[in-house]
Design a protein around this motif. Structure first.
Motif, PDB file in Angstrom:
ATOM      1  N   ALA A   1       0.827  -1.198   0.000  1.00  0.00           N
ATOM      2  CA  ALA A   1       0.000   0.000   0.000  1.00  0.00           C
ATOM      3  C   ALA A   1       0.862   1.249   0.000  1.00  0.00           C
ATOM      4  N   GLU A   2       2.035   1.164   0.581  1.00  0.00           N
ATOM      5  CA  GLU A   2       2.906   2.331   0.680  1.00  0.00           C
ATOM      6  C   GLU A   2       3.532   2.705  -0.656  1.00  0.00           C
ATOM      7  N   ARG A   3       3.936   1.690  -1.433  1.00  0.00           N
ATOM      8  CA  ARG A   3       4.722   1.968  -2.637  1.00  0.00           C
ATOM      9  C   ARG A   3       4.041   1.527  -3.927  1.00  0.00           C
ATOM     10  N   GLY A   4       3.038   0.693  -3.836  1.00  0.00           N
ATOM     11  CA  GLY A   4       2.361   0.213  -5.026  1.00  0.00           C
ATOM     12  C   GLY A   4       3.014  -1.027  -5.599  1.00  0.00           C
ATOM     13  N   LEU A   5       2.894  -1.202  -6.918  1.00  0.00           N
ATOM     14  CA  LEU A   5       3.423  -2.380  -7.601  1.00  0.00           C
ATOM     15  C   LEU A   5       4.892  -2.164  -7.938  1.00  0.00           C
ATOM     16  N   SER A   6       5.684  -3.223  -7.783  1.00  0.00           N
ATOM     17  CA  SER A   6       7.115  -3.116  -8.080  1.00  0.00           C
ATOM     18  C   SER A   6       7.608  -4.400  -8.726  1.00  0.00           C
ATOM     19  N   THR A   7       8.792  -4.304  -9.326  1.00  0.00           N
ATOM     20  CA  THR A   7       9.412  -5.456  -9.964  1.00  0.00           C
ATOM     21  C   THR A   7      10.914  -5.403  -9.744  1.00  0.00           C
ATOM     22  N   SER A   8      11.589  -6.509 -10.033  1.00  0.00           N
ATOM     23  CA  SER A   8      13.021  -6.604  -9.754  1.00  0.00           C
ATOM     24  C   SER A   8      13.895  -6.149 -10.905  1.00  0.00           C
ATOM     25  N   ASN A   9      13.295  -5.891 -12.076  1.00  0.00           N
ATOM     26  CA  ASN A   9      14.092  -5.563 -13.255  1.00  0.00           C
ATOM     27  C   ASN A   9      13.791  -4.148 -13.752  1.00  0.00           C
TER      28      ASN A   9
ATOM     29  N   GLN B   1       9.811   0.549  -8.704  1.00  0.00           N
ATOM     30  CA  GLN B   1       8.376   0.827  -8.681  1.00  0.00           C
ATOM     31  C   GLN B   1       7.848   0.921 -10.111  1.00  0.00           C
ATOM     32  N   THR B   2       6.712   0.268 -10.367  1.00  0.00           N
ATOM     33  CA  THR B   2       6.077   0.361 -11.682  1.00  0.00           C
ATOM     34  C   THR B   2       4.792   1.163 -11.634  1.00  0.00           C
ATOM     35  N   VAL B   3       3.948   0.921 -10.632  1.00  0.00           N
ATOM     36  CA  VAL B   3       2.678   1.636 -10.520  1.00  0.00           C
ATOM     37  C   VAL B   3       2.507   2.110  -9.081  1.00  0.00           C
ATOM     38  N   PRO B   4       2.576   3.419  -8.815  1.00  0.00           N
ATOM     39  CA  PRO B   4       2.298   3.899  -7.462  1.00  0.00           C
ATOM     40  C   PRO B   4       0.845   3.611  -7.086  1.00  0.00           C
ATOM     41  N   THR B   5       0.600   3.484  -5.809  1.00  0.00           N
ATOM     42  CA  THR B   5      -0.722   3.080  -5.328  1.00  0.00           C
ATOM     43  C   THR B   5      -1.828   3.987  -5.850  1.00  0.00           C
ATOM     44  N   GLU B   6      -1.563   5.289  -5.925  1.00  0.00           N
ATOM     45  CA  GLU B   6      -2.612   6.219  -6.331  1.00  0.00           C
ATOM     46  C   GLU B   6      -3.043   6.044  -7.787  1.00  0.00           C
TER      47      GLU B   6
ATOM     48  N   ILE C   1      -3.407   2.920  -9.154  1.00  0.00           N
ATOM     49  CA  ILE C   1      -4.029   1.600  -9.276  1.00  0.00           C
ATOM     50  C   ILE C   1      -5.540   1.752  -9.084  1.00  0.00           C
ATOM     51  N   THR C   2      -6.303   1.427 -10.112  1.00  0.00           N
ATOM     52  CA  THR C   2      -7.759   1.493 -10.027  1.00  0.00           C
ATOM     53  C   THR C   2      -8.312   0.298  -9.265  1.00  0.00           C
ATOM     54  N   ARG C   3      -7.832  -0.899  -9.614  1.00  0.00           N
ATOM     55  CA  ARG C   3      -8.369  -2.115  -9.017  1.00  0.00           C
ATOM     56  C   ARG C   3      -7.265  -3.144  -8.818  1.00  0.00           C
ATOM     57  N   LEU C   4      -7.368  -3.897  -7.740  1.00  0.00           N
ATOM     58  CA  LEU C   4      -6.524  -5.056  -7.495  1.00  0.00           C
ATOM     59  C   LEU C   4      -7.389  -6.298  -7.539  1.00  0.00           C
TER      60      LEU C   4
ATOM     61  N   ARG D   1      -1.178 -10.166   8.016  1.00  0.00           N
ATOM     62  CA  ARG D   1      -0.458  -9.120   7.283  1.00  0.00           C
ATOM     63  C   ARG D   1      -1.083  -8.895   5.911  1.00  0.00           C
ATOM     64  N   ALA D   2      -1.440  -9.995   5.229  1.00  0.00           N
ATOM     65  CA  ALA D   2      -2.044  -9.851   3.909  1.00  0.00           C
ATOM     66  C   ALA D   2      -3.387  -9.143   4.005  1.00  0.00           C
ATOM     67  N   ALA D   3      -4.188  -9.516   5.006  1.00  0.00           N
ATOM     68  CA  ALA D   3      -5.483  -8.866   5.190  1.00  0.00           C
ATOM     69  C   ALA D   3      -5.307  -7.384   5.502  1.00  0.00           C
ATOM     70  N   ALA D   4      -4.318  -7.060   6.320  1.00  0.00           N
ATOM     71  CA  ALA D   4      -4.052  -5.654   6.651  1.00  0.00           C
ATOM     72  C   ALA D   4      -3.593  -4.881   5.418  1.00  0.00           C
ATOM     73  N   GLU D   5      -2.788  -5.521   4.575  1.00  0.00           N
ATOM     74  CA  GLU D   5      -2.308  -4.860   3.359  1.00  0.00           C
ATOM     75  C   GLU D   5      -3.465  -4.580   2.407  1.00  0.00           C
ATOM     76  N   LEU D   6      -4.380  -5.540   2.281  1.00  0.00           N
ATOM     77  CA  LEU D   6      -5.545  -5.339   1.425  1.00  0.00           C
ATOM     78  C   LEU D   6      -6.396  -4.174   1.925  1.00  0.00           C
ATOM     79  N   GLN D   7      -6.578  -4.104   3.251  1.00  0.00           N
ATOM     80  CA  GLN D   7      -7.371  -3.017   3.791  1.00  0.00           C
ATOM     81  C   GLN D   7      -6.678  -1.673   3.584  1.00  0.00           C
ATOM     82  N   SER D   8      -5.358  -1.654   3.720  1.00  0.00           N
ATOM     83  CA  SER D   8      -4.609  -0.417   3.495  1.00  0.00           C
ATOM     84  C   SER D   8      -4.735   0.050   2.051  1.00  0.00           C
ATOM     85  N   LEU D   9      -4.697  -0.900   1.127  1.00  0.00           N
ATOM     86  CA  LEU D   9      -4.877  -0.546  -0.282  1.00  0.00           C
ATOM     87  C   LEU D   9      -6.269   0.035  -0.517  1.00  0.00           C
ATOM     88  N   ALA D  10      -7.278  -0.598   0.090  1.00  0.00           N
ATOM     89  CA  ALA D  10      -8.641  -0.082  -0.041  1.00  0.00           C
ATOM     90  C   ALA D  10      -8.768   1.306   0.574  1.00  0.00           C
TER      91      ALA D  10
END
Length: 312
Positions: free
Chosen positions: A170-178, A211-216, A218-221, A232-241
Motif C-alpha cells: 500500500a505504501e509503494r504500489g506495484l514493483s518489480t526486480s528488473n 516501482q512500476t505503478v504507485p498506489t494512487e 491503481i484502479t483495481r486489485l 499481514r495480507a489482510a491488513a495490506e488489502l485493507q490499506s490498499l482499499a
C-alpha cells in the motif's frame, strides 16, 4: 525439502511448501524462520526466497509453477472486467498469460502487449486483434523491453491496463526486480485510463527494487483469498482499499461471494468496501472514472438510436 524447493524455484509460497511436505502452514512458517536464522533463505510475505531475493528475479519456468490455482482464480475474475470491442494493454507475467487465455473468447477485442506469451495465448483467437510492441527480447520472461517497446506505446490510449509484478504494498504500489521491465510497465500504465493489478496473496507486502505503478494510480486489485492466519495480507488489502484501490478477491467457495454472485467461469468474488472514492490516473476521483464507463454506455445508446432510425 523446504530448502531444496526454494533453491529449485527461487521463490515458493508457504501454501505450496505446506502442500508438498504435507504439513500445516504454521509448521512450515516455523521451519522457514529457522532456515532464515541460519542465513539459508529469506522470508517474504507469504513465502520464502533465496538470500538476496530483493533484487533477484525468478525466471518464467520457476514462476509458472508457483501459486497456479491462485493465478487461475485471479485470471477468471479479471477476464470478467473486459467487454466486447474494448482495447486494452496486457503486461508480461504468468498471471497475465492466464488472463490472455481467457480473453480469446471476447469478440472484437484489441490487445496491445509486450509479452510473447500473451500474444501466443491469443494467436489463434480469430475475433481478437493482437498488437505487439517493438523492443528487445528479454528471455527470462519472454517480454519485449527497452526504448523500442516504450516508443511504440507513445500516443496510445486504451481503456485498461492489466499488469502483474513481483511485489505489492500500500505504501509503494506495484514493483518489480528488473529496471527494463519496470520502465515498459510504466509506459503501459501511461497509455491506459484505468489500471488493474493482478497479484496473488504471496506478493502482498513484498517490495522489490523498481516501482512500476504507485498506489494512487491503481484502479483495481484482483487477488486471491489470503490464508485465514495471514493477518499481514489482510491488513495490506485493507490499506490498499483505504487509499482508494478497489479490491476484488477470489473467495474459497460460493458462500464467500458478494452480492453480484460468481463471475464468468463460476469462481466467487468479494469486493472489499471502500472508505472513499476511487482515484483515477489523472489524480481525480470517482466521477472521472465513472465517466469513462458512461462514454461507452452513451455510444451504445447512440448506435441503437441510429439503427432504429434506419429501420424507420
Amino acid at each position: 525439502m523446504i530448502l531444496e524447493m526454494v533453491r529449485a524455484n527461487g521463490a515458493v509460497s508457504l501454501r505450496e511448501l505446506a502442500r508438498v511436505v504435507q504439513t500445516s502452514e504454521v509448521t512450515v512458517r516455523r521451519d522457514v524462520r529457522a532456515l532464515e536464522a541460519e542465513g539459508l533463505l529469506d522470508r517474504r510475505h507469504g513465502g520464502a526466497v533465496l538470500p538476496g531475493g530483493f533484487t533477484r528475479e525468478s525466471g518464467f519456468p520457476q514462476k509458472s509453477h508457483l501459486s497456479t490455482a491462485e493465478k487461475t482464480a485471479i485470471a477468471d475474475l479479471a477476464a470478467g472486467l473486459v467487454g466486447e470491442g474494448e482495447a486494452i494493454v496486457v503486461g508480461a507475467g504468468t498471471t497475465t498469460q492466464e488472463l490472455a487465455r481467457r480473453l480469446a473468447r471476447v469478440p472484437g477485442l484489441t490487445v496491445v502487449t509486450n509479452s510473447l506469451l500473451v500474444a501466443q495465448a491469443l494467436a489463434h483467437a480469430n475475433r481478437v486483434e493482437v498488437v505487439m510492441t517493438g523492443g528487445t527480447l528479454r528471455g527470462s520472461n519472454y517480454a519485449l523491453v527497452g526504448s523500442g517497446a516504450e516508443q511504440s506505446l507513445q500516443g496510445l490510449r486504451v481503456s485498461r491496463a492489466f499488469l502483474s509484478g513481483s511485489g505489492l504494498t500500500a505504501e509503494r504500489g506495484l514493483s518489480t526486480s528488473n529496471m527494463l521491465s519496470a520502465s515498459v510497465d510504466r509506459a503501459l500504465v501511461h497509455a491506459a485510463a484505468e489500471v488493474v493489478v493482478l497479484a496473488d496473496h504471496t506478493k502482498l507486502g513484498s517490495d522489490t527494487m523498481f516501482q512500476t505503478v504507485p498506489t494512487e494510480l491503481i484502479t483495481r486489485l484482483v487477488t486471491d483469498e489470503p490464508p485465514l492466519h495471514d493477518e499481514r495480507a489482510a491488513a495490506e488489502l485493507q490499506s490498499l482499499a483505504d487509499q482508494g484501490v478497489e479490491v476484488t478477491v477470489a473467495g474459497p467457495d460460493a458462500d464467500a461471494a458478494g452480492g453480484d454472485g460468481p463471475p464468468p467461469g463460476g469462481r466467487p468474488r468479494r469486493d472489499m468496501p471502500l472508505p472513499g472514492q476511487r482515484r483515477t490516473q489523472n489524480g481525480g476521483l470517482g466521477p472521472q472514472l465513472r465517466s469513462a464507463s458512461a462514454l461507452t454506455d452513451v455510444s451504445g445508446e447512440q448506435r441503437a438510436r441510429v439503427a432504429d432510425l434506419r429501420r424507420r
